[in-house]
Scaffold this motif. Sequence first.
Motif, PDB file in Angstrom:
ATOM      1  N   LEU A  36      92.520 -79.790 -56.517  1.00  0.00           N
ATOM      2  CA  LEU A  36      91.110 -79.436 -56.440  1.00  0.00           C
ATOM      3  C   LEU A  36      90.486 -79.985 -55.158  1.00  0.00           C
ATOM      4  N   LYS A  38      92.053 -80.361 -52.296  1.00  0.00           N
ATOM      5  CA  LYS A  38      92.493 -79.491 -51.201  1.00  0.00           C
ATOM      6  C   LYS A  38      91.700 -78.187 -51.199  1.00  0.00           C
ATOM      7  N   TRP A  39      91.408 -77.672 -52.368  1.00  0.00           N
ATOM      8  CA  TRP A  39      90.671 -76.411 -52.488  1.00  0.00           C
ATOM      9  C   TRP A  39      89.255 -76.558 -51.941  1.00  0.00           C
TER      10      TRP A  39
END
Length: 116
Positions: A36, A38-39
């Motif tokens: 999450l 990285k997103w």
Amino acid sequence: MKTIRYGFWAIVGLVLIVLGLANRDMVTLRAMPEALAKWFGISPDISLPLFVVIFLGVAIGLLIGFLWEWLREHRLRADGRAKAREAADLRREVDRLRGEKHAGKDEVLALLESSN
């Protein structure tokens, strides 16, 4: 009794010091899972010694518990204030009625009659 209290807190302090010394390794606390993070493109994490994390967890748990209990007892405190106001009103009314009953009488006789 004071000696027992000081002894108890000395033991608690010693246990906390030993716990802190035994858990000095650094740990990383992450605010969100790596996938999450990285997103979203952010990675809010912090590295702290494990004993700090343990003590902060206990302190935050205590604060949440105190707040929860304070909110839960709000109704009881409000009822207590209402009862205290009612008792004060009744006390004033009794004093007023005593004054009316003994109006025009000698003060010493009125005191003697009110003590019965």
